[in-house]
Every structure is written in structure tokens, then in C-alpha cells.
Design an enzyme around this catalytic site. Structure first.
Site, PDB file in Angstrom:
ATOM      1  N   ALA A 153       0.796  -1.228   0.000  1.00 45.28           N
ATOM      2  CA  ALA A 153       0.000   0.000   0.000  1.00 45.28           C
ATOM      3  C   ALA A 153       0.830   1.280   0.000  1.00 45.28           C
ATOM      4  O   ALA A 153       0.336   2.330  -0.414  1.00 45.28           O
ATOM      5  CB  ALA A 153      -0.940   0.000   1.209  1.00 45.28           C
ATOM      6  N   HIS A 194      13.120   0.078 -17.767  1.00 46.25           N
ATOM      7  CA  HIS A 194      12.346   0.384 -16.562  1.00 46.25           C
ATOM      8  C   HIS A 194      13.194   1.189 -15.581  1.00 46.25           C
ATOM      9  O   HIS A 194      14.412   1.313 -15.751  1.00 46.25           O
ATOM     10  CB  HIS A 194      11.869  -0.898 -15.879  1.00 46.25           C
ATOM     11  CG  HIS A 194      10.675  -1.520 -16.526  1.00 46.25           C
ATOM     12  ND1 HIS A 194      10.770  -2.371 -17.603  1.00 46.25           N
ATOM     13  CD2 HIS A 194       9.348  -1.412 -16.255  1.00 46.25           C
ATOM     14  CE1 HIS A 194       9.562  -2.766 -17.968  1.00 46.25           C
ATOM     15  NE2 HIS A 194       8.683  -2.201 -17.170  1.00 46.25           N
ATOM     16  N   THR A 215       2.168  -9.003 -10.037  1.00 46.69           N
ATOM     17  CA  THR A 215       3.565  -9.249  -9.667  1.00 46.69           C
ATOM     18  C   THR A 215       4.269 -10.022 -10.772  1.00 46.69           C
ATOM     19  O   THR A 215       3.686 -10.921 -11.390  1.00 46.69           O
ATOM     20  CB  THR A 215       3.622 -10.061  -8.355  1.00 46.69           C
ATOM     21  OG1 THR A 215       2.907  -9.351  -7.343  1.00 46.69           O
ATOM     22  CG2 THR A 215       5.045 -10.303  -7.907  1.00 46.69           C
ATOM     23  N   GLY A 260       3.794   1.603  -1.609  1.00 44.45           N
ATOM     24  CA  GLY A 260       4.610   1.697  -2.814  1.00 44.45           C
ATOM     25  C   GLY A 260       3.962   2.572  -3.874  1.00 44.45           C
ATOM     26  O   GLY A 260       2.805   2.984  -3.755  1.00 44.45           O
ATOM     27  N   ASN A 290       1.220  -7.789 -17.202  1.00 47.45           N
ATOM     28  CA  ASN A 290       0.951  -6.374 -17.386  1.00 47.45           C
ATOM     29  C   ASN A 290      -0.562  -6.175 -17.469  1.00 47.45           C
ATOM     30  O   ASN A 290      -1.226  -6.823 -18.277  1.00 47.45           O
ATOM     31  CB  ASN A 290       1.631  -5.844 -18.648  1.00 47.45           C
ATOM     32  CG  ASN A 290       1.712  -4.335 -18.671  1.00 47.45           C
ATOM     33  OD1 ASN A 290       0.701  -3.647 -18.585  1.00 47.45           O
ATOM     34  ND2 ASN A 290       2.910  -3.807 -18.788  1.00 47.45           N
ATOM     35  N   MET A 291      -1.092  -5.285 -16.643  1.00 45.73           N
ATOM     36  CA  MET A 291      -2.533  -5.052 -16.595  1.00 45.73           C
ATOM     37  C   MET A 291      -2.996  -3.969 -17.565  1.00 45.73           C
ATOM     38  O   MET A 291      -4.188  -3.700 -17.675  1.00 45.73           O
ATOM     39  CB  MET A 291      -2.945  -4.651 -15.173  1.00 45.73           C
ATOM     40  CG  MET A 291      -2.715  -5.711 -14.131  1.00 45.73           C
ATOM     41  SD  MET A 291      -3.835  -7.120 -14.349  1.00 45.73           S
ATOM     42  CE  MET A 291      -3.145  -8.261 -13.140  1.00 45.73           C
ATOM     43  N   LYS A 326      13.551  -1.480 -10.307  1.00 46.80           N
ATOM     44  CA  LYS A 326      12.956  -2.754 -10.711  1.00 46.80           C
ATOM     45  C   LYS A 326      14.003  -3.847 -10.551  1.00 46.80           C
ATOM     46  O   LYS A 326      15.128  -3.724 -11.038  1.00 46.80           O
ATOM     47  CB  LYS A 326      12.456  -2.693 -12.155  1.00 46.80           C
ATOM     48  CG  LYS A 326      11.702  -3.953 -12.580  1.00 46.80           C
ATOM     49  CD  LYS A 326      10.988  -3.755 -13.910  1.00 46.80           C
ATOM     50  CE  LYS A 326      10.270  -5.004 -14.358  1.00 46.80           C
ATOM     51  NZ  LYS A 326       9.228  -5.437 -13.393  1.00 46.80           N
TER      52      LYS A 326
END
Length: 263
Positions: free
Chosen positions: A8, A152, A96, A10, A121-122, A156
Site C-alpha cells: 500500500a 524500466h 507481480t 509503494g 501487465n494489466m 525494478k
């Protein structure tokens, strides 16, 4: 639906919290973080100057107050959260990346008991890009060398990114190949001429790059590039909420963003 957010404090966690708070049909009820987080006990909306009444906690028993968890943390944490979801009958959206085969199998096993959307990836745009890559790979199945480039932010920790791997898998699948059998993960020294039918990967880590991906189809006299660039994490958050709403109609099973977008 009652929503729990992992990680929460991040960057992605906060983007998800903001998205849920701005939605009309979803309610934030749980905000999880690591036990060593200095934000434990603070209101989950403090970074927005909003009082939500939801305190950030490391107590996974709090998931009993949620219908669905959204998790963009690390593989070890996600698998721990997933077990708690099973105990409390909670569905899960997993963004994740970096899972090994054992981790992926654990998610598949959990999906026999609860409903899970698991995707590297959403973003709606990224998932459309994957479809375009499949089409291009079928048409460019000879005479073209394929390279997957991704960049990135410096924090990451896994490479190549889950999205880059999904892009490589999309091409390999279209060619009827296993990605692991034809991937070149790195090059160094005197590598010799490129082998036909291989998929190369290049990785950049630096600054605050949210996510850039390009797949090159390099032929004789021409080069085709299919690119997706993220300028905001908001696209991942909105895709995640779309996945949550998809799971509202599911009791168990393992789904990806292609399932979500097709519904």
C-alpha cells in the site's frame, strides 16, 4: 466489491488506492504492507490528504474484510498473501512479475479454489500490443530477426520484465516454439553471427522510467518496430480494476487480461 491493496505504501500501491477511492463501485477495506514499513498504522489515504478509515497493516487476517486483493509486490510476498486469500475466500488480481516455475504452479493450484487474474501487465494497451505481435510474428515467420527491448526504472529488480517475457512468448507461440529454447538472454564478447530463429532480449534499468517496450522485426532492407510506452502507472491501475470487476462473476479459475478484455 471490497478491495484489499498489497504494498500500500509503494508507488503502484498508492496508484491503486487512489483508483479504488475514485471508483463508484469499489470500496477500499484493507491496505497491507511489510511489517518493517514506517507507514504501518497510518491511514491508507494519508498521501492524498484523505481520511479513509483504513489503517495500513501487516496483519493478513485483515483480508477477511475483503472480496478481492490486488497485488503488485514481489513473488515471495504475493504467494504468502495468496495463501491468506485462500483461507479467507478472497479473490486475487496478481500483477507481480518474476515468478519461477514453482511460483506459477502455486498460483495455478490456488486457482482451483478461488478466482485469480494473473497477468504480467494489466495495461489494456500492452495486451492489445501482445495481440499485434502474434499477428506480426505469424506473417514475419521467416527472413526476420526478432529483438525485444525493454527499459524500466532503476528500482525494478527482475529482468527481463514480465511484459518483455510475454512479448517474447507471443512471438515464440506464433512460431510454434518454446521461448526458453530460442531466447538469447544476454550477449557478451565474441558471440559470432546471429543464429536464425532466435529471439534476443535487451534490458535498460535507470532513472524513473515507468516502462518502455519495443519488439523489432529486422529484415533485409527494412525494420518493423512495435512499441508500447507507459507514461503513467494509472493505466495499470485501471486495468487492475477492470480485472477485479471481471472476477466478480467468477468463483474460481485462472484468467489473464485477454479473458478480461474479451468479456
Amino acid at each position: 466489491m471490497r478491495i484489499a491493496i498489497a504494498g500500500a505504501s509503494g508507488r503502484m500501491g498508492r496508484m491503486l488506492i487512489e483508483a479504488v477511492l475514485n471508483s463508484e463501485d469499489l470500496t477500499l477495506t484493507v491496505a497491507l504492507n511489510r511489517p518493517d514499513s514506517p507507514d504501518i498504522g497510518q491511514d491508507a489515504g494519508a498521501f492524498l490528504g484523505v481520511e479513509t478509515g483504513v489503517a495500513i497493516t501487516d496483519n493478513l487476517a485483515a483480508l477477511a474484510d475483503a472480496d478481492c486483493l490486488i497485488d503488485f509486490t514481489r513473488p515471495e510476498a504475493t504467494l504468502t498473501h495468496l495463501q491468506a486469500c485462500l483461507e479467507h475466500g478472497v479473490k486475487c488480481v496478481i500483477g507481480t512479475t518474476g515468478f519461477d516455475e514453482a511460483g506459477k504452479q502455486a498460483i495455478q493450484a490456488a486457482a482451483q479454489k478461488t478466482a485469480i487474474v494473473f497477468a504480467p501487465n494489466m495495461s489494456v494497451g500492452v495486451n492489445v500490443t501482445l495481440k499485434l505481435l502474434e499477428m506480426a510474428a505469424r506473417l514475419l515467420n521467416s527472413g526476420y530477426d526478432v529483438e525485444v527491448f525493454e527499459a524500466h526504472h532503476r528500482n525494478k529488480v527482475d529482468a527481463p520484465s514480465g511484459t518483455a517475457l510475454a512479448m517474447g512468448e507471443a512471438v515464440a507461440h506464433a512460431w510454434g516454439e518454446d521461448l526458453n529454447a530460442i531466447a538469447d538472454w544476454a550477449r557478451h564478447g565474441e558471440t559470432g553471427p546471429r543464429e536464425t530463429g532466435r529471439i534476443g532480449f535487451s534490458v535498460v534499468r535507470g532513472g524513473d522510467i515507468i516502462g518502455d517496450h519495443t519488439v523489432y522485426f529486422c529484415g533485409t532492407g527494412e525494420r518493423i518496430e512495435i512499441t508500447h510506452r507507459s507514461s503513467s502507472r494509472a493505466t495499470y491501475a485501471q486495468g487492475s480494476l477492470r480485472a477485479v470487476r471481471y472476477l466478480a462473476r467468477k468463483d474460481f479459475g485462472l484468467f489473464d487480461m485477454h479473458d478480461v478484455l474479451a468479456s
